[in-house]
Design a protein around this motif. Structure first.
Motif, PDB file in Angstrom:
ATOM      1  N   THR A 120      -4.995 106.244  -7.457  1.00 33.82           N
ATOM      2  CA  THR A 120      -5.302 106.524  -6.055  1.00 33.82           C
ATOM      3  C   THR A 120      -6.783 106.271  -5.784  1.00 33.82           C
ATOM      4  O   THR A 120      -7.645 106.727  -6.536  1.00 33.82           O
ATOM      5  CB  THR A 120      -4.962 107.977  -5.702  1.00 33.82           C
ATOM      6  N   HIS A 125      -8.902 107.389   2.486  1.00 36.24           N
ATOM      7  CA  HIS A 125      -8.082 108.021   3.530  1.00 36.24           C
ATOM      8  C   HIS A 125      -8.726 107.830   4.902  1.00 36.24           C
ATOM      9  O   HIS A 125      -9.951 107.706   5.025  1.00 36.24           O
ATOM     10  CB  HIS A 125      -7.919 109.517   3.236  1.00 36.24           C
ATOM     11  N   GLY A 132      -3.227 108.473   4.536  1.00 39.52           N
ATOM     12  CA  GLY A 132      -3.719 109.067   3.303  1.00 39.52           C
ATOM     13  C   GLY A 132      -4.442 108.031   2.469  1.00 39.52           C
ATOM     14  O   GLY A 132      -4.578 106.875   2.870  1.00 39.52           O
ATOM     15  N   GLU A 155       1.352 105.971  -0.687  1.00 42.47           N
ATOM     16  CA  GLU A 155       1.442 107.255  -1.368  1.00 42.47           C
ATOM     17  C   GLU A 155       1.842 107.041  -2.816  1.00 42.47           C
ATOM     18  O   GLU A 155       2.508 106.063  -3.163  1.00 42.47           O
ATOM     19  CB  GLU A 155       2.470 108.169  -0.680  1.00 42.47           C
TER      20      GLU A 155
END
Length: 382
Positions: A120, A125, A132, A155
């Motif tokens: 991630t 974001h 996100g 995600e």
């Protein structure tokens, strides 16, 4: 086939196939020039278009030696717009061709280890757009230290749908794919085998029935010290960082009466790894992990596959610590995806240079010394 010499003068040729989606009146700077400048800038530690532009302005004389630069150095906005316009899959394909020409695979060696995992980009974001952070699922040739491809998702939970898309981009023939528990899905196992590859996939609580079946089978045989089980094993012992790690790897063919055999017809072996750690204070911890395999590997190769998966996690650590990827506030999705790929490819280039130095040290050398940067861009075979 012998590897082809890919030096800084020939890099641009790999990007000539890219479609330039800019309007003709906006093509003040050549697409290939902008891409090569971006590659060089990221290798030198630039974090985005503004830093790439600043670096290029200070290296204009060097860049002019092998790039036309008909209108000088492109602006930061030009660099940004072009990296947004480039389609990530086509962009990555150019780098894959670059790697393929610079290296020749040894078909006589063991299966190529390819680790697949997600990361991630925490700073990406966008609250205003209710987005996100961007999540990147990538493939990494563990033993060669080469970035092979990536797919972006919104995600982490979308890894299950992203992995099949990533597998479609890869040549799986003769490869051994390692994936963590998130990728323990029937469709993913099927796609790997149908693509000509094999897999070693971790099994955790997201597949409770499968995990319980494997755990129960090994526990039953451990009661008799595995005397009634035909199996292969491999053991290692390492002392580092004030601790001693002893690792054991066991695998066996899938038993005829395995309860999930019909549901998972691609599984040909099951295994587990046991890690026992003795810490400096005298305490001891242990960890057991379970796996499904599409081929009954040797104990040593099974251990190499399990340990090799750590390579992609190490690469993710480098992206955060050396390239500060988590601090990047790039919120435009395509730009974030392409910059993330450039960082992964920069890790490939820096890792493969034979100088004994940290990646951060090599990156600083590239920034300060164009001769060293030229050496890094000329991919080295290990």
């Amino acid at each position: 086939m012998a590897p082809k010499l890919v030096n800084v003068e020939s890099i641009g040729s790999y990007f000539e196939s890219l479609s330039d989606l800019r309007h003709f009146r906006n093509r003040k700077h050549l697409l290939v020039d902008v891409v090569v400048i971006s590659v060089c800038g990221i290798v030198c530690g630039c974090d985005g278009p503004t830093a790439i532009h600043r670096w290029a302005c200070n290296r204009q004389d060097w860049l002019k030696q092998f790039l036309p630069l008909p209108n000088g150095i492109p602006s930061r906005d030009c660099i940004r717009r072009l990296l947004i316009a480039l389609k990530p899959e086509a962009f990555q394909k150019c780098f894959q061709d670059w790697i393929a020409d610079a290296m020749c695979n040894d078909d006589s060696g063991p299966d190529r280890l390819i680790a697949i995992d997600g990361k991630t980009c925490r700073g990406s974001h966008d609250a205003a757009q209710e987005l996100g952070p961007l999540h990147i699922v990538s493939a990494w040739a563990s033993e060669e230290g080469i970035a092979l491809g990536q797919v972006a998702t919104e995600e982490k939970s979308n890894e299950i749908t992203a992995i099949p898309l990533l597998l479609e981009q890869l040549d799986l023939t003769g490869s051994l794919i390692t994936i963590d528990a998130m990728g323990c899905q029937k469709e993913i196992a099927r796609d790997i085998v149908d693509g000509g590859g094999d897999f070693v996939i971790s099994v955790k609580d997201n597949q409770p029935t499968l995990k319980e079946a494997i755990e129960a089978y090994f526990e039953k045989h451990l009661e008799s010290d595995l005397t009634e089980l035909q199996y292969r094993c491999h053991e290692t012992s390492e002392a580092a960082h004030g601790r001693i790690d002893e690792r054991s790897y066991y695998l066996t063919r899938i038993p005829p009466d395995f309860p999930l055999k019909e549901q998972w017809p691609w599984i040909k072996a099951i295994g587990y790894s046991l890690r026992m750690t003795q810490h400096a204070d005298g305490s001891q911890t242990d960890e057991t992990r379970y796996y499904v395999l599409s081929r009954y590997l040797s104990g040593k190769r099974f251990g190499e596959a399990v340990r090799g998966h750590w390579g992609i996690e190490s690469m993710h650590w480098v992206l955060d610590v050396t390239f500060r990827e988590d601090d990047s506030r790039t919120r435009e999705r395509t730009l974030g995806n392409n910059l993330s790929w450039l960082r992964r490819f920069a890790v490939t280039l820096l890792k493969r240079h034979p100088l004994k130095d940290s990646l951060r040290g090599k990156m600083f050398r590239c920034m300060m010394n164009t001769e060293f940067l030229t050496e890094v861009l000329t991919i080295h075979r290990h």
